[in-house]
Design a protein around this motif. Structure first.
Motif, PDB file in Angstrom:
ATOM      1  N   PHE A  76       0.806  -1.209   0.000  1.00 31.60           N
ATOM      2  CA  PHE A  76       0.000   0.000   0.000  1.00 31.60           C
ATOM      3  C   PHE A  76       0.847   1.271   0.000  1.00 31.60           C
ATOM      4  CE2 PHE A  76      -2.910  -3.093   2.071  1.00 31.60           C
ATOM      5  CZ  PHE A  76      -3.923  -3.041   1.139  1.00 31.60           C
ATOM      6  N   GLU A  77       2.033   1.208   0.571  1.00 31.66           N
ATOM      7  CA  GLU A  77       2.812   2.423   0.793  1.00 31.66           C
ATOM      8  C   GLU A  77       3.878   2.691  -0.267  1.00 31.66           C
ATOM      9  OE1 GLU A  77       4.468   1.906   4.637  1.00 31.66           O
ATOM     10  OE2 GLU A  77       2.558   2.117   5.711  1.00 31.66           O
ATOM     11  N   LYS A  83      -0.852   7.207  -4.790  1.00 32.53           N
ATOM     12  CA  LYS A  83      -1.130   7.080  -3.367  1.00 32.53           C
ATOM     13  C   LYS A  83      -2.239   6.035  -3.205  1.00 32.53           C
ATOM     14  CE  LYS A  83       0.101   9.556  -0.439  1.00 32.53           C
ATOM     15  NZ  LYS A  83       1.220   9.440   0.540  1.00 32.53           N
ATOM     16  N   VAL A  84      -1.995   5.083  -2.321  1.00 30.05           N
ATOM     17  CA  VAL A  84      -2.948   4.003  -2.106  1.00 30.05           C
ATOM     18  C   VAL A  84      -3.531   4.136  -0.698  1.00 30.05           C
ATOM     19  CG1 VAL A  84      -3.312   1.506  -2.090  1.00 30.05           C
ATOM     20  CG2 VAL A  84      -1.669   2.511  -3.685  1.00 30.05           C
ATOM     21  N   TYR A  85      -4.843   4.019  -0.608  1.00 35.81           N
ATOM     22  CA  TYR A  85      -5.534   4.129   0.677  1.00 35.81           C
ATOM     23  C   TYR A  85      -6.371   2.876   0.900  1.00 35.81           C
ATOM     24  CZ  TYR A  85      -4.577   9.002  -0.613  1.00 35.81           C
ATOM     25  OH  TYR A  85      -3.968  10.168  -1.025  1.00 35.81           O
ATOM     26  N   ARG A 128      -9.867   5.967  -7.662  1.00 40.00           N
ATOM     27  CA  ARG A 128     -10.655   4.812  -8.084  1.00 40.00           C
ATOM     28  C   ARG A 128     -10.708   3.862  -6.903  1.00 40.00           C
ATOM     29  NH1 ARG A 128     -14.582   3.325 -11.718  1.00 40.00           N
ATOM     30  NH2 ARG A 128     -14.268   1.200 -12.493  1.00 40.00           N
ATOM     31  N   VAL A 129     -11.908   3.363  -6.591  1.00 37.35           N
ATOM     32  CA  VAL A 129     -12.105   2.571  -5.383  1.00 37.35           C
ATOM     33  C   VAL A 129     -12.642   1.191  -5.751  1.00 37.35           C
ATOM     34  CG1 VAL A 129     -13.150   2.506  -3.085  1.00 37.35           C
ATOM     35  CG2 VAL A 129     -12.725   4.714  -4.194  1.00 37.35           C
ATOM     36  N   ALA A 130     -12.101   0.171  -5.086  1.00 34.64           N
ATOM     37  CA  ALA A 130     -12.669  -1.175  -5.135  1.00 34.64           C
ATOM     38  C   ALA A 130     -13.190  -1.490  -3.741  1.00 34.64           C
ATOM     39  CB  ALA A 130     -11.625  -2.195  -5.561  1.00 34.64           C
ATOM     40  N   SER A 131     -14.457  -1.820  -3.646  1.00 33.07           N
ATOM     41  CA  SER A 131     -15.090  -2.074  -2.358  1.00 33.07           C
ATOM     42  C   SER A 131     -15.641  -3.493  -2.348  1.00 33.07           C
ATOM     43  CB  SER A 131     -16.218  -1.064  -2.126  1.00 33.07           C
ATOM     44  OG  SER A 131     -16.778  -1.223  -0.847  1.00 33.07           O
ATOM     45  N   LEU A 153      -5.132   8.358  -9.616  1.00 34.05           N
ATOM     46  CA  LEU A 153      -5.229   7.992 -11.040  1.00 34.05           C
ATOM     47  C   LEU A 153      -3.976   8.307 -11.835  1.00 34.05           C
ATOM     48  CD1 LEU A 153      -8.859   9.270 -11.705  1.00 34.05           C
ATOM     49  CD2 LEU A 153      -8.132   7.044 -10.841  1.00 34.05           C
ATOM     50  N   VAL A 154      -2.848   8.535 -11.148  1.00 38.20           N
ATOM     51  CA  VAL A 154      -1.616   8.914 -11.862  1.00 38.20           C
ATOM     52  C   VAL A 154      -1.225   7.841 -12.857  1.00 38.20           C
ATOM     53  CG1 VAL A 154       0.828   9.442 -11.607  1.00 38.20           C
ATOM     54  CG2 VAL A 154      -0.817  10.336  -9.945  1.00 38.20           C
ATOM     55  N   LYS A 155      -1.161   6.596 -12.408  1.00 37.44           N
ATOM     56  CA  LYS A 155      -0.726   5.500 -13.269  1.00 37.44           C
ATOM     57  C   LYS A 155      -1.641   5.346 -14.470  1.00 37.44           C
ATOM     58  CE  LYS A 155      -0.888   1.506 -11.253  1.00 37.44           C
ATOM     59  NZ  LYS A 155      -0.779   1.865  -9.868  1.00 37.44           N
TER      60      LYS A 155
END
Length: 236
Positions: A76-77, A83-85, A128-131, A153-155
């Motif tokens: 994640f880091e 940035k990943v949350y 973008r979120v995956a839930s 969304l940088v990538k």
């Protein structure tokens, strides 16, 4: 005085305009198709991260906990682009681990073990979120926990620009090659007119014999007939 127009240039324009239009249309279509499948691949990667996080959710002494090893935290880091949350919510909506206030999925029928993808904004950045809703393992109730992983969304934007540039460059090269071939082909097609010009220009003003029709293309045959009729009338 108006300058005479170039037949070669006019033919080139007539041929290249539809070619350029079709190439641009194809570039847009191909770009959208490639971008769609790129987003699908990125969404699946995001879902894999959600499954990895969900695998670390446990119940200890009746409480929902998340035991993230160092390797999972690195996932994640240490993303070099985005940035990943992440966020894990218990059955009562309480925050178990992760960041506060990640965008929730839109209200609707909740299906356990089915990923939900959606766009949102977090800390002023588009994400973008995956839930994923999961049954609470080890509990007798039908309670569900919510596991979410989000990324900026940088990538995706970088990849989209690279795809767009690659298509544009390939289409420009194709147009240049097509233009060169059309220019050469039109030039070759106009050779009979140049030969007719040389034959007429090299004649004496006393030579009223018919212009030869042999090897003349059908497109200039009417012109040759008109010239020969003129010569016939002048010879009378």
């Amino acid at each position: 005085m108006n300058r005479p127009f170039s037949l070669r240039r006019q033919l080139l324009v007539w041929l290249l305009v539809p070619i350029v239009s079709l190439c641009l249309l194809w570039a847009v279509m191909a770009y959208n198709i490639a971008l769609r499948y790129t987003n699908i691949a990125n969404d699946r990667s995001l879902f894999d991260s959600t499954l990895t996080l969900a695998g670390q959710v446990k119940i200890v002494d009746g409480k929902v906990t998340v035991d993230l090893p160092r390797a999972a935290l690195n996932m994640f880091e240490l993303d070099p682009y985005d940035k990943v949350y992440y966020e894990v919510r218990g059955p009562d909506g309480e925050l178990v681990s992760g960041q506060e206030n990640l965008p929730r999925p839109t209200e609707g029928a909740i299906v356990a073990n089915q990923p939900i993808y959606y766009d949102g904004t977090y800390l002023g950045k588009k994400i973008r979120v995956a839930s994923l809703y999961l049954p609470l393992t080890g509990s007798a109730s039908n309670a569900l926990i919510r596991v979410q992983v989000a990324e900026t969304l940088v990538k995706r934007n970088v990849l989209a620009r690279e795809i767009f540039l690659s298509f544009i460059i390939s289409q420009v090269l194709m147009i240049l090659i097509a233009g060169s071939l059309v220019w050469y082909g039109v030039g070759r097609g106009l050779v009979p007119l140049r030969l007719l010009h040389v034959e007429i220009e090299s004649r004496s003003h006393l030579d009223l014999s018919p212009v030869k029709e042999k090897d003349a293309p059908s497109e200039v045959m009417s012109l040759i007939h008109a010239i020969n009729n003129l010569l016939l009338r002048l010879g009378k």
